[in-house]
Design a protein around this motif. Structure first.
Motif, mmCIF file in Angstrom:
data_model
loop_
_atom_site.group_PDB
_atom_site.id
_atom_site.type_symbol
_atom_site.label_atom_id
_atom_site.label_comp_id
_atom_site.label_asym_id
_atom_site.label_seq_id
_atom_site.Cartn_x
_atom_site.Cartn_y
_atom_site.Cartn_z
ATOM 1 N N PHE A 289 -67.295 -61.740 -23.820
ATOM 2 C CA PHE A 289 -66.554 -60.505 -23.546
ATOM 3 C C PHE A 289 -66.995 -59.414 -24.515
ATOM 4 O O PHE A 289 -67.256 -59.684 -25.693
ATOM 5 C CB PHE A 289 -65.039 -60.707 -23.728
ATOM 6 C CG PHE A 289 -64.405 -61.657 -22.747
ATOM 7 C CD1 PHE A 289 -65.040 -62.035 -21.578
ATOM 8 C CD2 PHE A 289 -63.132 -62.161 -22.988
ATOM 9 C CE1 PHE A 289 -64.448 -62.907 -20.688
ATOM 10 C CE2 PHE A 289 -62.520 -63.032 -22.105
ATOM 11 C CZ PHE A 289 -63.186 -63.403 -20.945
ATOM 12 N N LEU A 298 -61.425 -54.365 -21.411
ATOM 13 C CA LEU A 298 -62.567 -55.269 -21.257
ATOM 14 C C LEU A 298 -63.711 -54.463 -20.642
ATOM 15 O O LEU A 298 -63.785 -54.283 -19.426
ATOM 16 C CB LEU A 298 -62.185 -56.454 -20.366
ATOM 17 C CG LEU A 298 -63.253 -57.531 -20.162
ATOM 18 C CD1 LEU A 298 -63.712 -58.114 -21.486
ATOM 19 C CD2 LEU A 298 -62.730 -58.629 -19.251
ATOM 20 N N TYR A 301 -68.080 -58.204 -19.148
ATOM 21 C CA TYR A 301 -67.984 -59.645 -19.355
ATOM 22 C C TYR A 301 -69.048 -60.363 -18.542
ATOM 23 O O TYR A 301 -69.546 -59.872 -17.536
ATOM 24 C CB TYR A 301 -66.580 -60.187 -19.052
ATOM 25 C CG TYR A 301 -66.236 -60.390 -17.598
ATOM 26 C CD1 TYR A 301 -66.806 -61.419 -16.839
ATOM 27 C CD2 TYR A 301 -65.288 -59.582 -16.984
ATOM 28 C CE1 TYR A 301 -66.473 -61.617 -15.521
ATOM 29 C CE2 TYR A 301 -64.940 -59.774 -15.650
ATOM 30 C CZ TYR A 301 -65.547 -60.784 -14.928
ATOM 31 O OH TYR A 301 -65.211 -60.977 -13.615
#
Length: 441
Positions: A289, A298, A301
């Motif tokens: 990540f 995020l 990823y």
């Protein structure tokens, strides 16, 4: 002077004026007349110049007035008064709607070292850490034969709302769907069918307190993992990056299974913390990540198989945080689109492929557990819908309904697809019991 006049008299005596008498009074009158004429000749040049100056001034003033009028009509001047005059001419719809604009405070980058607990807490509470976001990313799942491009704009506080556009290309054909929401409504729009659905929803309260790890993660009496989640936006597009609550729960809730690989890595102008960990899944065994240190978003990823090959991924193309937004774009332009008939919405229909974004929050935990049980078929009923996770190598063929009972027929895939999984969502099937039949067994 007198002699000159005497000579003049003699000359005139021989003309028509010989009878005219010229005495001393007439003499004085002639002298006065000559003196007056001289004064007039001396004053005339000044008077003439005064007239010229006055006339020139009048012409200049008239010219200036004409040019000023033309300048206003052609919008040649940029002064405040001219702008106001132009706005008066425009219609109301052409005027800028300042009420729809919002400029949040600029987000500062964080380059301080963070602990596992700190970064995981950020990921579970992103709703507290930014006001607006705009971005684009490509997402890929191993069991889906195409990539999807997602574009989105979201505002969480002032002018709460947003929109997302998903573009898929399968076998050379492009499909585009979009979702919009404001505080009052949610719209689902299909570009292919030129249809839309307008849905009501309960607005999430994003004023909740920060979730600590001990409050977010727990186990029930049977030892099954339980997770509490914060608020997010009401549609699935962008949730995976902006609100990675479920990913954080499924991949990083156990602090011993992952590590901080790098404290600071620049990505699209953001300072990210890189996480790497191990996880047991059918298609992949590890993950990485890239988490924005300011917000917990995020950004990127990847998951990897045993050969360290990328299996699933989210690759960003753009991410802008706390940027100006225009809330007018949160309402779709539905000119030329048709509202789906309510009766048709209740007809049975099947959706296959990646339906993770359609799974309701109440079933999320069971759905993730079904992914880990790939050697059996999981059926999760919810209202008039059934969420189906077939066992590996099978896909949903059709559902046969007989009253309150039904039969789910699963067909075996080709050898090339035997290692894949093919989730499905069955909507409008009002059955209480659903029997499973594997057609090729």
């Amino acid at each position: 002077m007198k002699n000159n006049f005497d000579n003049l008299k003699k000359e005139l005596d021989n003309t028509l004026f010989h009878d005219v008498y010229f005495d001393d009074n007439q003499y004085k009158k002639v002298l006065n007349s000559i003196a007056s004429s001289k004064k007039n000749r001396e004053f005339y040049p000044f008077k003439k110049r005064l007239n010229v100056i006055f006339s020139s001034s009048v012409i200049c003033l008239l010219f200036t007035g004409i040019m000023y009028f033309i300048g206003i009509e052609l919008n040649l001047f940029n002064g405040i008064h001219n702008k106001q005059a132009n706005y008066i001419v425009k219609s109301k719809n052409e005027l800028p709607n300042e009420d729809s604009k919002y400029i949040p405070a600029k987000q500062e980058e964080n380059d301080k070292d963070m602990t596992k607990e700190e970064i995981l807490t950020k990921m579970l509470n992103t709703v507290d850490n930014f006001e607006t976001a705009r971005g684009e990313y490509i997402i890929h799942y191993a069991n889906i034969p195409s990539n999807a491009t997602i574009e989105y704009t979201v505002s969480l506080k002032n002018h709460r709302g947003g929109f997302g556009i998903r573009t898929d290309i399968v076998n050379g054909e492009k499909t585009v769907s979009s979702e919009y929401f404001t505080k009052d409504a949610l719209w689902l729009v299909s570009e292919q069918t030129k249809t839309y659905r307008e849905l009501g929803y309960v607005e999430n309260d994003n004023t909740g307190k920060e979730l600590k790890l001990e409050d977010a993660f727990s186990k029930d009496s049977n030892g099954v993992n339980v997770t509490n989640y914060r608020e997010s936006i009401p549609f699935g597009l962008a949730n995976e990056t902006l609100f990675p609550y479920e990913i954080a729960s499924n991949y990083t809730r156990d602090l011993d299974t992952w590590e901080i690989e790098k404290q600071n890595e620049e990505l699209l102008g953001h300072n990210t913390l890189v996480i790497k960990g191990e996880i047991s899944r059918a298609d992949f065994q590890s993950f990485r990540f890239w988490v924005d240190k300011d917000t917990g978003i995020l950004v990127k990823y990847e998951t990897y198989n045993e050969k360290e090959e990328v299996v699933d991924y989210l690759h960003p193309k753009k991410l802008e945080v706390n940027v100006p937004i225009d809330s007018e774009k949160f309402t779709p332009n539905l000119v030329g689109y048709v509202n789906e008939d309510e009766s048709k919405q209740n007809l049975p229909r099947m959706k296959t492929g990646n339906i993770d974004e359609l799974v309701p929050a109440q079933l999320k935990q069971q759905w993730e557990e079904a992914k880990n049980s790939s050697n059996e078929t999981t059926i999760l009923p919810f209202g008039d819908s059934v969420y189906i996770y077939p066992k590996k190598g099978y896909l949903v063929n059709y559902i046969e309904v007989n009253g309150n009972n039904g039969t789910l027929y699963l067909a075996k895939t080709s050898n090339q697809k035997s290692s894949g999984t093919f989730p499905a969502l069955a909507e409008g099937y009002k059955v209480k019991n659903l029997k499973i039949v594997y057609e090729d067994e």
